[in-house]
Design an enzyme around this catalytic site. Structure first.
Site: not given
Lengths: 428, 428
Positions: B136, B138, B207
């Site tokens: 997100g 970061i 991710k």
């Protein structure tokens, strides 16, 4: 492949040696990631013969750092000498004038002369980068000026001096007084040559100055930061904080208010179980809040050979890749003078006082606080020590002005030994 | 001032709307920070008439996202449709072929087709950026591929799926079983349309695939990650972990070993008082370790309109500033096929079993573990439930192979109800 990027390194202390090590050890990786070789053309330092544990014989030597900055075979000047004026500034100016890009770890120089140097660098079209100047290995300058550049930043806070954090956590963990731990830190080499830079909060305030400039688009202005150090923190404060589920941190806070920018670097209490409260030893932590991202927290080693050199080489990699942006994230000529706001935000405060062992002493202090409009939320009186009784008060939310007023009135009662110790409690 | 940077946005769900809001709200800041206007030329989404709470009437509308990608007045295509294949991939390919830069939040597409897309983008000389695809708000892609680019990365670990972290922390805080909290999360809209993507660990493994590619210079290879989800975690596990001072997290770990790259996304136990253990709710946290920087930890909201849009606009700002680097931080053609290593690192393991209420049952299990070379460090037997007795074992350091062997032998004893639950304990 593009031509090699040639560095001239001025300063071969801890960070300089760390940088040489990275460049020697990770040459293949750096080339893969930047598309070019990163090489060292020349170095300059105080002593040519000192054994630094790293082979520098392949690099040319310059006694004069300014001469280093002017060499034809240097594309990027790395300034790792430190000091706000003198040789570091002369080197930086010479490099700018010679059209070289500059990477520096010098927070003092930039906090005090950043505006002038940034304008000059941008006029000459050279990069002036300083990731290593703030929070050691944490890529916080990059996060703020690039990754979060779409945000209107509302607040920055954080622990930016690892030495102070080491001292405060060591006091708590070992139950030792400030002076003892200060001496330990000194013997471990954790303190700057002038320790006031660390324990007086000045080094950390330099760093906050730079973060504020980027975050809020203001001219770097060290004097705008209300700075106080950790010298007056006693083991009693540490214990009282722990009793209350809090920890003391030298905390930088910069936030936008309706009246301007509030900026302080001072000992504060934070919840012991919060990320800031959990931060131990020489670590740094920066909390960034923006209108889109909500809150991002970055944590890492605040100093040391490897981490600080990691930040320097990060800047070098950016330059090697051809990235170029204004020194403080927007053109220096567009930075505004900071409108400094007094800290008007109401917060709970911690007050510690030593009361004379006299009947009615506590009542007098409580009355003084009431007269200043400060109301008491919690109070603890500890056992008498000699003829004085330590009292810790947690107030309801109030302003710094009211606390200053209350402290003055409390002193006037004549029942205190010394001055009250006052620290804001940063709860959120 | 340079000419405006013109965006075409495909997908107006949560993130797309967040992006439009930032561009409308912070237009002045964006111009100050990039030196140019950032404008939206056209948008595309499923429904033109849906009320999204944001005014899009000033932007051209395209029913077909591929047509959006080909418009002459679009410089950067923003892909926010999602889905590993189909329209998102067609749009991305069309944009590359049309010579447009692309910003995407699509982790699935890049985890599965990243190599092919990166090679194609680099051949065409266009940017393909994806900060929003991982963690997100970061700025972790930037930290890894730029700020820490001078480091040889040795390990990455972290919590990369906020929904799983919400479920696990909610189970602990409220003492609720998995199914109840899963239903809650579903009603709160926290789950993907196919919830297996979240609770099966797939989204988080996508991710990790992208982080590994950058960190270790390997081709993105989703299949190389040993993935298991949180579906079998019971409230008993949560409680047993808490009893032991541990917390369960869906943890991604990628680390370099002598035999290759170990990569897993699975429920693990971490110390309750560690930064990972303290992470609550929908937050994400990435721990990055490198040979110079030691350890940097980044924490922030893992999803949501503002945070994810913050990451998208960060990429747009970089493009507006003319920054350009390879998709995975080094040319895609130089990425190596990952040599996958089995998890050979010895760690303590958590084993929970349900024993039949028979004399000697525990002795049989202990013997099975011993025969597999697994030695017991701590063991707790809980009160009998019906005719079974929950037993939790913490082993001394051992390998996954040994644990798998021990589990198989324990099952063979015939004294277990169901299969053992095994989780590694990640202590450091």
């Amino acid at each position: 492949m593009t031509s090699p990027l040639r560095l001239g390194i001025a300063g071969l202390g801890t960070v300089g040696v760390g940088l040489v090590r990275i460049i020697q050890r990770n040459a293949d990786l750096l080339t893969l990631r930047t598309g070019r070789e990163i090489v060292i053309s020349a170095v300059s330092a105080k002593s040519r013969t000192r054994n630094r544990g790293v082979d520098i014989s392949a690099y040319d030597w310059e006694d004069d750092p300014v001469a280093l900055a002017r060499r034809d075979d240097v594309d990027v000047v790395i300034e790792l000498m430190g000091g706000e004026n003198g040789p570091a500034k002369a080197l930086t100016e010479a490099a700018i004038d010679a059209g070289k890009d500059i990477v520096t770890a010098n927070k003092a120089m930039l906090a005090l002369h950043g505006q002038e140097l940034a304008e000059r660098a941008e006029e000459m079209g050279v990069a002036l980068r300083f990731e290593a100047a703030v929070a050691g290995g944490i890529p916080v300058i990059k996060a703020l000026s690039e990754g979060l550049a779409g945000n209107r930043i509302t607040r920055i806070k954080g622990v930016m001096n690892g030495t102070c954090n080491y001292i405060l956590t060591r006091m708590e963990d070992a139950g030792l007084p400030y002076e003892t731990v200060f001496d330990e830190a000194s013997q471990l080499g954790y303190l700057e040559a002038d320790p006031t830079l660390d324990v007086g909060g000045i080094d950390a305030a330099h760093k906050l100055t730079l973060l504020s400039a980027i975050a809020f688009g203001v001219k770097p202005d060290f004097d705008a930061i209300q700075t106080s150090g950790i010298e007056r923190i006693s083991i009693e404060d540490i214990r009282a904080a722990a009793d209350l589920g809090l920890r003391i941190k030298l905390l930088g806070v910069a936030r936008v208010t309706g009246r301007g920018l509030e900026q302080s670097m001072s000992p504060c209490l934070v919840p012991a179980d919060s990320p800031l409260g959990q931060l131990k030893g020489g670590m740094n932590m920066i909390v960034i809040e923006g209108d889109a991202v909500e809150q991002v927290i970055l944590r890492g080693p605040g100093a040391g050979e490897g981490p600080t050199a990691s930040a320097v080489i990060g800047d070098v990699v950016d330059i090697a890749r051809g990235m170029h942006l204004p020194v403080f994230g927007q053109p220096a000529t567009t930075l505004q003078a900071a409108v400094s706001a007094k800290a008007t935000a109401a917060k709970p405060w911690y007050l510690r006082m030593s009361l004379l062992d006299k009947p009615g002493a506590l009542a007098k202090v409580a009355e003084a606080l009431g007269n200043a409009g400060v109301s008491i939320n919690r109070m603890r009186q500890y056992g008498h020590q000699d003829t004085r009784a330590p009292v810790v008060i947690i107030t309801h939310k109030t302003t710094r002005d009211a606390i200053d007023h209350a402290s003055a009135l409390a002193v006037k009662t004549g029942v205190l030994v010394g001055e009250p110790v006052a620290m804001a409690i940063e709860e959120d």
